[in-house]
Motif scaffolding. Structure first.
Motif, PDB file in Angstrom:
ATOM      1  N   ARG A  16       0.865  -1.296   0.089  1.00  0.00           N
ATOM      2  CA  ARG A  16      -0.059  -0.029  -0.170  1.00  0.00           C
ATOM      3  C   ARG A  16       0.827   1.145  -0.058  1.00  0.00           C
ATOM      4  O   ARG A  16       2.061   1.282   0.193  1.00  0.00           O
ATOM      5  CB  ARG A  16      -0.799   0.152   1.070  1.00  0.00           C
ATOM      6  CG  ARG A  16      -0.214   0.405   2.430  1.00  0.00           C
ATOM      7  CD  ARG A  16      -1.113   0.658   3.671  1.00  0.00           C
ATOM      8  NE  ARG A  16      -0.612   1.152   4.852  1.00  0.00           N
ATOM      9  CZ  ARG A  16      -1.252   1.240   5.817  1.00  0.00           C
ATOM     10  NH1 ARG A  16      -2.536   0.817   6.298  1.00  0.00           N
ATOM     11  NH2 ARG A  16      -0.520   1.820   7.192  1.00  0.00           N
ATOM     12  N   ARG A  17       0.400   2.314  -0.530  1.00  0.00           N
ATOM     13  CA  ARG A  17       1.105   3.519  -0.626  1.00  0.00           C
ATOM     14  C   ARG A  17       0.727   4.238   0.609  1.00  0.00           C
ATOM     15  O   ARG A  17      -0.378   4.557   1.011  1.00  0.00           O
ATOM     16  CB  ARG A  17       0.719   4.451  -1.848  1.00  0.00           C
ATOM     17  CG  ARG A  17       1.463   5.591  -2.139  1.00  0.00           C
ATOM     18  CD  ARG A  17       0.886   6.427  -2.968  1.00  0.00           C
ATOM     19  NE  ARG A  17       1.149   5.874  -4.465  1.00  0.00           N
ATOM     20  CZ  ARG A  17       2.388   6.105  -5.144  1.00  0.00           C
ATOM     21  NH1 ARG A  17       3.260   6.901  -4.624  1.00  0.00           N
ATOM     22  NH2 ARG A  17       2.248   5.435  -6.282  1.00  0.00           N
TER      23      ARG A  17
ATOM     24  N   SER B 193       4.352   0.602   1.887  1.00  0.00           N
ATOM     25  CA  SER B 193       4.587  -0.518   2.905  1.00  0.00           C
ATOM     26  C   SER B 193       4.105  -1.687   2.451  1.00  0.00           C
ATOM     27  O   SER B 193       2.986  -1.946   1.624  1.00  0.00           O
ATOM     28  CB  SER B 193       4.024  -0.005   4.123  1.00  0.00           C
ATOM     29  OG  SER B 193       4.576   1.098   4.590  1.00  0.00           O
ATOM     30  N   GLY B 194       4.833  -2.718   2.627  1.00  0.00           N
ATOM     31  CA  GLY B 194       4.167  -4.373   2.533  1.00  0.00           C
ATOM     32  C   GLY B 194       4.985  -5.128   3.296  1.00  0.00           C
ATOM     33  O   GLY B 194       5.624  -5.169   3.934  1.00  0.00           O
TER      34      GLY B 194
ATOM     35  N   ALA C 105       9.026  -2.609  -1.367  1.00  0.00           N
ATOM     36  CA  ALA C 105       9.505  -1.234  -1.756  1.00  0.00           C
ATOM     37  C   ALA C 105       9.955  -1.023  -3.258  1.00  0.00           C
ATOM     38  O   ALA C 105      10.325   0.046  -3.513  1.00  0.00           O
ATOM     39  CB  ALA C 105      10.375  -0.696  -0.699  1.00  0.00           C
ATOM     40  N   ALA C 106      10.108  -2.177  -3.947  1.00  0.00           N
ATOM     41  CA  ALA C 106      10.899  -2.158  -5.316  1.00  0.00           C
ATOM     42  C   ALA C 106       9.976  -1.478  -6.202  1.00  0.00           C
ATOM     43  O   ALA C 106       9.012  -1.373  -6.273  1.00  0.00           O
ATOM     44  CB  ALA C 106      11.004  -3.532  -5.691  1.00  0.00           C
ATOM     45  N   ARG C 107      10.810  -0.812  -7.331  1.00  0.00           N
ATOM     46  CA  ARG C 107      10.123   0.065  -8.364  1.00  0.00           C
ATOM     47  C   ARG C 107      10.009  -0.977  -9.712  1.00  0.00           C
ATOM     48  O   ARG C 107      10.725  -1.306 -10.316  1.00  0.00           O
ATOM     49  CB  ARG C 107      11.199   1.130  -8.674  1.00  0.00           C
ATOM     50  CG  ARG C 107      10.492   2.174  -9.587  1.00  0.00           C
ATOM     51  CD  ARG C 107      11.302   3.550  -9.366  1.00  0.00           C
ATOM     52  NE  ARG C 107      12.477   3.161  -9.740  1.00  0.00           N
ATOM     53  CZ  ARG C 107      13.867   3.356  -8.792  1.00  0.00           C
ATOM     54  NH1 ARG C 107      13.390   3.845  -7.375  1.00  0.00           N
ATOM     55  NH2 ARG C 107      14.901   3.209  -8.955  1.00  0.00           N
ATOM     56  N   THR C 108       8.725  -1.554  -9.524  1.00  0.00           N
ATOM     57  CA  THR C 108       8.195  -2.598 -10.794  1.00  0.00           C
ATOM     58  C   THR C 108       6.996  -2.237 -11.008  1.00  0.00           C
ATOM     59  O   THR C 108       6.097  -2.053 -10.138  1.00  0.00           O
ATOM     60  CB  THR C 108       8.637  -3.805 -10.194  1.00  0.00           C
ATOM     61  OG1 THR C 108       8.301  -4.719 -11.086  1.00  0.00           O
ATOM     62  CG2 THR C 108       7.878  -4.161  -8.774  1.00  0.00           C
ATOM     63  N   SER C 109       6.467  -2.917 -12.031  1.00  0.00           N
ATOM     64  CA  SER C 109       4.996  -2.565 -12.827  1.00  0.00           C
ATOM     65  C   SER C 109       4.597  -4.082 -12.493  1.00  0.00           C
ATOM     66  O   SER C 109       3.030  -4.013 -12.701  1.00  0.00           O
ATOM     67  CB  SER C 109       5.016  -2.211 -13.961  1.00  0.00           C
ATOM     68  OG  SER C 109       5.451  -0.867 -14.074  1.00  0.00           O
TER      69      SER C 109
ATOM     70  N   ALA D  33       6.924  -2.975  10.366  1.00  0.00           N
ATOM     71  CA  ALA D  33       6.018  -3.845  11.478  1.00  0.00           C
ATOM     72  C   ALA D  33       5.429  -3.035  12.323  1.00  0.00           C
ATOM     73  O   ALA D  33       4.147  -2.834  12.817  1.00  0.00           O
ATOM     74  CB  ALA D  33       6.812  -4.719  11.860  1.00  0.00           C
ATOM     75  N   TRP D  34       6.439  -2.058  13.044  1.00  0.00           N
ATOM     76  CA  TRP D  34       5.868  -0.768  14.002  1.00  0.00           C
ATOM     77  C   TRP D  34       5.125  -0.050  13.425  1.00  0.00           C
ATOM     78  O   TRP D  34       3.843   0.603  14.067  1.00  0.00           O
ATOM     79  CB  TRP D  34       7.054  -0.109  14.408  1.00  0.00           C
ATOM     80  CG  TRP D  34       6.551   1.035  15.578  1.00  0.00           C
ATOM     81  CD1 TRP D  34       6.369   2.244  15.291  1.00  0.00           C
ATOM     82  CD2 TRP D  34       6.993   0.721  16.998  1.00  0.00           C
ATOM     83  NE1 TRP D  34       6.404   2.907  16.544  1.00  0.00           N
ATOM     84  CE2 TRP D  34       6.595   2.008  17.628  1.00  0.00           C
ATOM     85  CE3 TRP D  34       7.565  -0.258  17.898  1.00  0.00           C
ATOM     86  CZ2 TRP D  34       6.803   2.282  18.812  1.00  0.00           C
ATOM     87  CZ3 TRP D  34       7.676   0.056  19.126  1.00  0.00           C
ATOM     88  CH2 TRP D  34       7.206   1.248  19.869  1.00  0.00           C
ATOM     89  N   GLY D  35       5.093   0.515  12.310  1.00  0.00           N
ATOM     90  CA  GLY D  35       4.348   1.374  11.408  1.00  0.00           C
ATOM     91  C   GLY D  35       2.739   0.650  11.225  1.00  0.00           C
ATOM     92  O   GLY D  35       1.763   1.209  11.210  1.00  0.00           O
ATOM     93  N   TYR D  36       3.008  -0.667  10.890  1.00  0.00           N
ATOM     94  CA  TYR D  36       1.539  -1.108  10.694  1.00  0.00           C
ATOM     95  C   TYR D  36       0.919  -1.265  12.019  1.00  0.00           C
ATOM     96  O   TYR D  36      -0.633  -1.198  11.963  1.00  0.00           O
ATOM     97  CB  TYR D  36       1.793  -2.792  10.109  1.00  0.00           C
ATOM     98  CG  TYR D  36       0.503  -3.451  10.313  1.00  0.00           C
ATOM     99  CD1 TYR D  36      -0.071  -3.613   9.029  1.00  0.00           C
ATOM    100  CD2 TYR D  36       0.281  -4.556  11.369  1.00  0.00           C
ATOM    101  CE1 TYR D  36      -1.424  -4.336   8.907  1.00  0.00           C
ATOM    102  CE2 TYR D  36      -0.813  -5.203  11.109  1.00  0.00           C
ATOM    103  CZ  TYR D  36      -1.561  -5.126   9.992  1.00  0.00           C
ATOM    104  OH  TYR D  36      -2.919  -6.148   9.758  1.00  0.00           O
TER     105      TYR D  36
END
Length: 496
Positions: free
Chosen positions: A148-149, A156-157, A314-318, A400-403
């Motif tokens: 998710r953005r 974050s994922g 966090a990877a930049r991918t489509s 994980a803390w942010g989640y």
């Protein structure tokens, strides 16, 4: 209040161990519940991890072999897209995840496996690493697909985000939310593991003869803090440089030792293979070496724990499948390559028969057998390994803390402050119960994560089939990026 005397340190350690002892005993015994196989006890969590690796390797048609070349080209940047969403490049995500797995386990872990299960245990470590490549492919694909953005534009994922979706397939979304919370809590605790920094200080003190755990811890905390304060982009930049340097230097040193015994190499490989399938008594014979090898590989590569998935999200991918391909390279380099070289060094120098040495002492003595000056360099390598591990796990813990508490700058800063405080004081203490507790938390992550992977198995297989279809139809990497005709023909041969 500063700790001024050794007596005060011992008193604090005793008090903490006394408090944590009963709690740790229950948690540790639950997570590492053992199953008796012959004369050897194998923790069920290892069976859980290896079983999943075997299942997905077969379910996805040995994608760890068929997709290897494609993964290398992705990391090389052949298919990079300026419009792809994400925080870091394929290599940035991979190097961050690698920094969390390449460490003491690749040196001391291999030596321990050989001392307990004989040289054949190293062979089974490599087999487990090969199988673990597929597990990493699955968990990291899911991390990107269901990331998710955040409000600040970052991503974050990880398992805590796809667990509720997985359990919803069974109509058990609330159970999935609870499992996600459990995973996040275990990740937060596991990220503060004292083991890497403790081992780094022990090796540093042994080689240098210097004492001062608090000073050592503060220096390491400052170095780690300078990196993690900038978030994933800063972490990826540093690990992108640090991982090749520390891995490259270790690999070159290992190759130098192996080549100095080049004439003995066929015999060394023969010893490892013969012991791997031996019916002898060392380490329980074939069964013992297999079990111990699989167990150490689980510690070394972390495939199935879900930790690396947090970095790859966090990877930049489509296309999530593309990042799955990148992720499968991680156990290959971590376990198949580095652990194999460590084993060859130990066996080629004859140190696998040393009964008066243990753990990292075996590896250190093996290198010193050819290069007497190497132990100090190994100490530096172990320190770098520890720093890189701390950097990666700081990011895992922060996410994980942010989640759990919300993705805000202030809350992230609070976690980093707590994390660095623990790093600073860790070398000062030898809190056995805390180390056992934190180890249990790391492996507890595997239980909900693997459940989710099984529930998504059909979906992953379908996504992979669609990805290969795009490769065949459009001559792309599956994300729409074009590529040379030779690379396209190779991908078409690899695709089912």
């Amino acid at each position: 209040m500063p700790i001024e005397t050794e007596g005060e340190i011992v008193a604090i350690e005793t008090a903490i161990n006394a408090v944590l002892g009963p709690i740790t005993g229950v948690i540790y015994d639950t997570v590492f519940f053992s199953v008796e196989i012959g004369t050897v006890a194998l923790p069920f969590v290892v069976i859980w991890l290896i079983g999943a690796a075997v299942f997905f390797t077969i379910r996805l048609g040995f994608i760890n072999l068929r997709g290897f070349g494609h993964a290398v080209r992705l990391v090389r940047g052949d298919y990079s897209q300026a419009t792809a969403e994400g925080d870091v490049s394929h290599w940035g995500a991979l190097s961050t995840a690698l920094s969390g797995t390449v460490g003491v386990g690749n040196v001391a872990g291999v030596a321990l496996a050989i001392s307990l299960g004989g040289p054949g245990a190293a062979f089974w470590m490599v087999v487990a690493g090969f199988l673990g490549m597929t597990t990493k492919f699955v968990e990291c694909t899911l991390a990107v697909k269901y990331r998710r953005r955040n409000a600040d534009g970052s991503f974050s994922g990880g398992p805590m985000y796809f667990l509720p979706i997985a359990f919803s397939k069974l109509g058990l979304r609330r159970a999935g939310v609870a499992a996600a919370g459990f995973f996040a809590v275990a990740t937060v605790f596991g990220s503060t593991s004292l083991f890497p920094i403790n081992q780094a200080y022990v090796q540093f003190s042994y080689v240098s003869g210097l004492e001062g755990g608090l000073a050592f811890g503060i220096v390491i905390a400052v170095l780690v803090g300078l990196v993690i304060i900038g978030g994933i982009r800063s972490i990826a930049k540093v690990t992108g440089i640090l991982v090749p340097i520390m891995c490259g230097s270790y690999i070159l040193a290992a190759l130098a030792v192996i080549l100095s015994h080049a004439a003995d190499l066929p015999g060394v490989v023969g010893i490892i293979l013969a012991d791997a399938f031996s019916l002898g008594a060392v380490g329980g014979g074939f069964v013992g070496s297999l079990i111990i090898g699989f167990q150490r590989a689980a510690y070394s590569g972390e495939a199935g724990l879900g930790s690396a998935a947090i970095a790859h999200s966090a990877a930049r991918t489509s296309d999530p499948i593309a990042q799955g391909f990148v992720a499968l390279l991680e156990p290959f380099f971590d376990t198949v390559v580095v652990c194999s070289l460590t084993a060859l060094v130990i066996v080629s120098t004859g140190l696998h028969t040393a009964s008066d040495l243990e753990g990292i002492e075996i590896a250190s003595a093996a290198f010193a057998n050819v290069f007497p000056w190497f132990p100090p360099l190994l100490a530096l390598t172990i320190v770098l390994f520890a720093i890189s591990t701390l950097i990666a796990w700081a990011y895992y813990g922060e996410r994980a803390w942010g989640y759990l508490f919300g993705e805000t700058p202030r809350r992230r800063l609070l976690f980093k402050a707590l994390f660095l405080s623990i790093v600073a004081v860790a070398p000062t203490f030898s809190i056995i119960e805390a180390i056992r507790f934190l180890d249990a938390m790391i492996f507890a992550m595997a239980f909900p994560n693997i459940c989710a992977l099984y529930l998504f198995s059909g979906e992953i297989a379908a996504d992979l089939k669609a990805y290969w279809a795009k490769v065949r139809a459009h001559g792309t990497d599956g994300t729409g990026a074009s590529r040379p005709a030779a690379a396209r023909r190779l991908a078409e041969r690899q695709a089912p």
